[in-house]
Each structure stands twice: as structure tokens, then as C-alpha cells.
Motif scaffolding. Structure first.
Motif, short mmCIF file in Angstrom:
data_model
loop_
_atom_site.label_atom_id
_atom_site.label_comp_id
_atom_site.label_asym_id
_atom_site.label_seq_id
_atom_site.Cartn_x
_atom_site.Cartn_y
_atom_site.Cartn_z
N GLY A 293 9.24 13.38 -16.98
CA GLY A 293 9.80 12.71 -15.59
C GLY A 293 10.97 13.42 -15.09
O GLY A 293 11.90 13.50 -15.89
N HIS A 294 10.61 14.05 -13.78
CA HIS A 294 12.11 14.51 -13.33
C HIS A 294 12.99 13.58 -12.71
O HIS A 294 14.10 13.46 -12.79
CB HIS A 294 11.70 15.67 -12.58
N ALA A 295 12.11 12.42 -11.88
CA ALA A 295 12.78 11.52 -11.21
C ALA A 295 11.51 10.55 -10.67
O ALA A 295 10.38 10.77 -10.71
CB ALA A 295 13.51 11.97 -9.74
N ARG A 296 12.11 9.20 -10.12
CA ARG A 296 11.27 8.36 -9.80
C ARG A 296 11.70 7.53 -8.64
O ARG A 296 12.93 7.38 -8.15
CB ARG A 296 10.85 7.52 -10.87
N GLU A 297 10.87 6.77 -7.81
CA GLU A 297 11.46 5.81 -6.95
C GLU A 297 10.28 4.48 -6.89
O GLU A 297 9.13 4.80 -7.28
CB GLU A 297 11.12 6.66 -5.60
N VAL A 298 11.02 3.50 -6.40
CA VAL A 298 10.24 2.25 -6.53
C VAL A 298 9.87 1.91 -5.11
O VAL A 298 10.89 1.97 -4.21
CB VAL A 298 11.09 1.08 -7.10
N LEU A 299 8.70 1.88 -4.62
CA LEU A 299 8.33 1.79 -3.15
C LEU A 299 8.75 0.41 -2.83
O LEU A 299 8.46 -0.70 -3.28
CB LEU A 299 6.92 2.22 -2.88
N THR A 300 9.33 0.31 -1.68
CA THR A 300 9.60 -0.99 -1.00
C THR A 300 8.54 -1.51 -0.26
O THR A 300 7.43 -0.85 -0.05
CB THR A 300 10.93 -1.05 0.13
N ALA A 301 8.47 -2.63 -0.04
CA ALA A 301 7.32 -3.11 0.71
C ALA A 301 7.05 -2.37 2.05
O ALA A 301 5.89 -2.10 2.58
CB ALA A 301 7.56 -4.71 1.40
N THR A 302 8.10 -1.95 2.76
CA THR A 302 8.12 -1.36 4.06
C THR A 302 7.23 0.08 3.61
O THR A 302 6.69 0.65 4.53
CB THR A 302 9.54 -0.96 4.60
N ASP A 303 7.79 0.65 2.56
CA ASP A 303 7.35 2.02 2.17
C ASP A 303 5.64 2.02 1.93
O ASP A 303 5.07 2.71 2.53
CB ASP A 303 7.95 2.50 0.83
N ARG A 304 5.48 0.82 1.43
CA ARG A 304 3.90 0.72 1.01
C ARG A 304 3.16 0.64 2.36
O ARG A 304 2.00 0.94 2.32
CB ARG A 304 3.78 -0.47 0.03
N HIS A 305 3.67 -0.27 3.22
CA HIS A 305 2.89 -0.51 4.47
C HIS A 305 2.96 0.53 5.46
O HIS A 305 1.83 0.89 5.70
CB HIS A 305 3.72 -1.61 5.23
N VAL A 306 4.10 1.69 5.41
CA VAL A 306 3.88 2.69 6.19
C VAL A 306 2.88 3.67 5.57
O VAL A 306 1.93 4.28 6.32
CB VAL A 306 5.13 3.48 6.14
N GLU A 307 2.80 3.68 4.30
CA GLU A 307 1.88 4.60 3.48
C GLU A 307 0.44 4.09 3.78
O GLU A 307 -0.57 5.08 4.07
CB GLU A 307 1.90 4.74 2.11
N ASP A 308 0.29 2.93 3.87
CA ASP A 308 -1.18 2.27 3.93
C ASP A 308 -1.60 2.55 5.10
O ASP A 308 -2.95 2.86 5.18
CB ASP A 308 -1.00 0.47 3.65
N VAL A 309 -0.90 2.39 6.36
CA VAL A 309 -1.18 2.62 7.58
C VAL A 309 -1.63 4.09 7.79
O VAL A 309 -2.47 4.46 8.34
CB VAL A 309 -0.22 2.06 8.70
N MET A 310 -0.82 4.76 7.31
CA MET A 310 -0.92 6.11 7.60
C MET A 310 -2.23 7.02 6.75
O MET A 310 -2.96 7.80 7.53
CB MET A 310 0.60 7.15 7.00
N LEU A 311 -2.47 6.41 5.62
CA LEU A 311 -3.48 6.91 5.05
C LEU A 311 -4.97 6.32 5.51
O LEU A 311 -5.69 7.00 5.50
CB LEU A 311 -3.27 6.88 3.39
N ARG A 312 -4.89 5.01 5.50
CA ARG A 312 -6.30 4.36 5.83
C ARG A 312 -6.71 4.60 7.05
O ARG A 312 -7.77 4.66 7.59
CB ARG A 312 -5.97 2.84 5.70
N LEU A 313 -5.75 5.03 8.25
CA LEU A 313 -6.24 5.25 9.42
C LEU A 313 -6.77 6.51 9.49
O LEU A 313 -7.51 6.93 10.39
CB LEU A 313 -4.86 5.32 10.30
#
Length: 399
Positions: free
Chosen positions: A325-345
Motif C-alpha cells: 500500500g502506497h497511501a490510503r484515506e478514510v472517506l467522510t460521510a460527505t465523501d461517501r454521499h458525493v460518490e453515491d450521488v455521482m455514481l448512482r445517477l
């Protein structure tokens, strides 16, 4: 050449996830990155390497064993109930011997257990497979193949630096069907400089005529650092036109729709629900996956990480018993919401209206009025015009 990896938090040497990380329960997939190509296409900035680019720093012959070392590490970190999908991508996975690909698949099954109906896909360049290699892949457990056709026009293939002949993709698709693959996809690229209306129409007709049950079609994206970008900067080739790309998309929808294909994601069409790519759907609906290989990305329970890029560095980390592993991030609730909207739409199943806040619902109402969205059973679904402007629609729905 491949671009740079993003920065992030350090990954511990043992690869352990943060305390409290739990699987989402939305399915579990495995992505296997195979970073080898016989030659580099002019538009490609993927994390792939030709023999000349690799030098003596990594061995294709030993690659399967290196992946198995990461899989052994992964087994200590995550324990899904089963593996629903496996996807070998690249690069050109089929440059590896089918026995090596089968050995990796078998090890995934031993490690976590493949679901009885698991979808197992490999990408392939049309010239990298033969009837014999396809039969061996099918025997090893592969159920689906995605062939990089890109175009049926010789001039377009030349601009993209593709090595196969115009008819090879169609022949490879037929050979895959004859080898017993359940599902066969052809990838197309549209909007290449010099591509005519007739060129793209011929590519669509060739894809439909190949008897496949899935077609992906993507607008050409010119990435910095690629040979294609250099040629455009020098004025040797014109930059892609957004208007031409929109016309090509409409042509794809018309031709594929007439042939019995239905869109289920903005850039993907299938002849039936069973023919849809379940692995990609897992990504788009927020599932979990482990990415094996250099540069591969993973996601488990809101934690996302990515491996070191170069095959030599990847192999060296694992040889030392460390996570690649080079690096990682823990997604915030906002991150997850943005990705959910972006992908599901982007999906034909749409986005639940309840996923939006008051401002988002107001923006959605405007988009419905403008003919970009339609409301179906309290879900928002892109119209055909909306698909052409999907990124803009998503931006309007988000805070």
C-alpha cells in the motif's frame, strides 16, 4: 506514461485497516491488475509497462507468485462471506499464460471462496488471445471477457496506436463464444481525430454483428503525458470535439437500441440484465473490493487505499513481508454521499430522491423541468439528453 498516485495517509507495514472498519454488505469483489502490455497505445496513461519500460526490474514470469503474496496478506486483513466478482484488468492480462491467470483465480477461491455464480472477467486485446488460450481460460473458470476493440476503422486504429486489424476483435469475440464464455463485451472509443460518421457507424455495426451481449463506448479522453497529447500539442492532430462526441453518443444509443441493447450505465449497454457487468455494478453501488497488483485501488467499509505503482517496488515490498500500500484515506460521510450521488445517477436504476437534501431536491426539480431528469417511483433517472450532460447534472444536485 502512467500518471502520479495521489497522496494520503500512510498504510501500516502489515496493511491493517483502522479499528472499527467493517464490510458494507453490498457485495465483495476482487480486482487483479496485470501491468504488462506488448506496446503502449498513444492515448494510454494507465499503470502499464512494456518490456522496454520495465527494464530488468520486474518479471512477468514471476508475477502470479507476487500477486499470491499480496493475497496471503489480504487474507489476514479482511474476511468477506464470499467473492461475488473477480475482474482481471490491465494492461493486458492475457499476456500472462492462462495457467498463471487460473492459478491466481484458484488462490482467490481458496482464500475467500468464490460464490457459486461468481462473475469472473478478464480484459484482453483482440490479438492477445487465440481459440486455444480462450478455451484454457474458460476451463480455468473465467465466465466473461472484455475485448478492446476501440474501432473497426483502420485509420482510427492507427491514430490510437492499436496493433490489431479491424476485423480481429469481431473474430476474437466469436472465438470466445465458441470457447464457452457466458458473456462477451466489446469496448469502443469514439471521437478520435479523423474518425468520420461512417467510421463510427461501421464500428457499431461490427460490434453488433459480432454477436456480443455487452458493448461499452467511451469518448476519447486526452491525458497529459501521452503520445496522443504530445501530437495534439504540436498541432499534428486536432483536439476532440465535444459536439462530435455528443453526436457519436446519440449514434451509439440509436444503433445499439435498435439491435436490442439497453443502457444500464451512461457508457454501457447490455442485451439483458444477466449480461450487465456485475463487477462494475459493485463499484457503482458502493460495494467492497480488494485490488491486487501494482497501482491497484481497494475499498473496504469506507477505507480506500492504493498500492505502489511500479511492479518492481510492488514485488520488493511483498518480498520484505510488507503491505504494498502506497497511501490510503478514510472517506467522510460527505465523501461517501458525493460518490453515491455521482455514481448512482449514472445508472438506469437511478438515484433515490431521498438521497438528496432540500437543495438537491430543488435542483432535481429544475433538472426534471429542463428535460435532463425524469422521476420514476421516487427515483431520479437521466434522460437521453441528461446522459449527455451527466457531469453537470451531478454538480447541480450536490452542495
Amino acid at each position: 506514461m502512467p500518471g502520479q498516485l495521489p497522496d494520503g495517509d500512510a498504510v501500516p507495514a502489515d496493511g491493517a485497516l483502522p479499528d472499527g472498519t467493517a464490510l458494507t454488505g453490498r457485495g465483495f469483489g476482487v480486482y487483479v491488475h496485470v501491468p504488462f502490455c506488448a506496446s503502449r497505445c498513444g492515448y494510454c496513461d494507465f499503470n502499464t509497462y512494456t518490456a522496454a519500460e520495465l527494464g530488468g526490474g520486474a518479471s512477468r514470469d514471476q508475477y502470479a507468485d507476487t500477486v499470491l503474496a499480496e493475497l496471503a496478506l489480504a487474507r489476514r486483513i479482511v474476511n468477506p462471506p464470499r467473492v461475488d466478482t473477480v475482474f482481471f484488468g490491465g494492461g493486458t492480462p492475457t499476456l500472462l499464460d492462462p495457467d498463471d491467470l487460473g492459478r491466481i483465480l484458484e488462490a482467490i477461491d481458496r482464500t475467500w471462496g468464490l460464490a457459486g455464480d461468481a462473475e469472473v472477467t478478464t480484459e484482453a486485446n483482440p490479438e492477445s488471445v487465440t481459440p486455444e488460450s480462450l478455451r484454457r481460460l474458460r476451463k480455468a473458470g473465467f465466465t466473461r471477457i472484455s475485448l478492446g476493440m476501440q474501432s473497426a476503422a483502420l485509420g482510427v486504429l492507427a491514430v490510437l496506436d492499436r496493433k490489431h486489424t479491424p476485423g480481429r476483435a469481431r473474430a476474437a469475440a466469436r472465438e470466445a463464444r465458441e470457447a464457452g464464455f457466458d458473456h462477451v463485451n466489446l469496448d469502443l472509443i469514439y471521437g478520435t481525430p479523423g474518425e468520420s460518421v461512417d467510421d463510427f457507424a461501421a464500428s457499431l455495426a461490427a460490434a453488433v454483428g459480432a454477436g456480443v451481449d455487452h458493448v461499452s463506448a467511451y469518448a476519447l479522453i486526452v491525458e497529459d503525458g501521452t503520445r496522443l497529447a504530445t501530437r495534439m500539442r504540436r498541432g499534428e492532430l486536432p483536439y476532440p470535439s465535444d459536439d462530435v462526441a455528443a453526436d457519436r453518443y446519440l449514434a451509439a444509443e440509436a444503433a445499439l437500441g435498435a439491435a436490442g441493447f439497453s443502457w444500464y450505465e451512461v457508457s454501457n449497454w447490455a442485451t439483458s440484465e444477466a449480461a450487465r457487468c456485475r463487477h462494475n455494478l459493485l463499484y457503482w453501488t458502493g460495494g467492497d473490493w480488494w485490488g491486487l497488483g501494482p497501482g491497484a485501488h481497494s475499498h473496504v467499509g469506507g477505507v480506500r487505499w492504493w498500492n505502489v505503482k511500479h511492479p518492481s517496488a510492488y514485488a520488493s515490498r511483498l518480498a520484505d513481508g510488507h503491505s504494498p500500500g502506497h497511501a490510503r484515506e478514510v472517506l467522510t460521510a460527505t465523501d461517501r454521499h458525493v460518490e453515491d450521488v455521482m455514481l448512482r445517477l449514472r445508472l438506469s436504476s437511478g438515484l433515490p430522491l431521498s438521497a438528496l437534501d432540500a437543495a438537491g431536491r430543488e435542483a432535481a426539480a429544475h433538472a426534471v423541468k429542463d428535460g435532463l431528469l425524469e422521476e420514476r417511483d421516487d427515483r431520479l433517472v437521466l434522460t437521453l439528453r441528461g446522459r449527455l450532460l451527466a457531469d453537470a447534472v451531478v454538480r447541480d444536485l450536490l452542495p
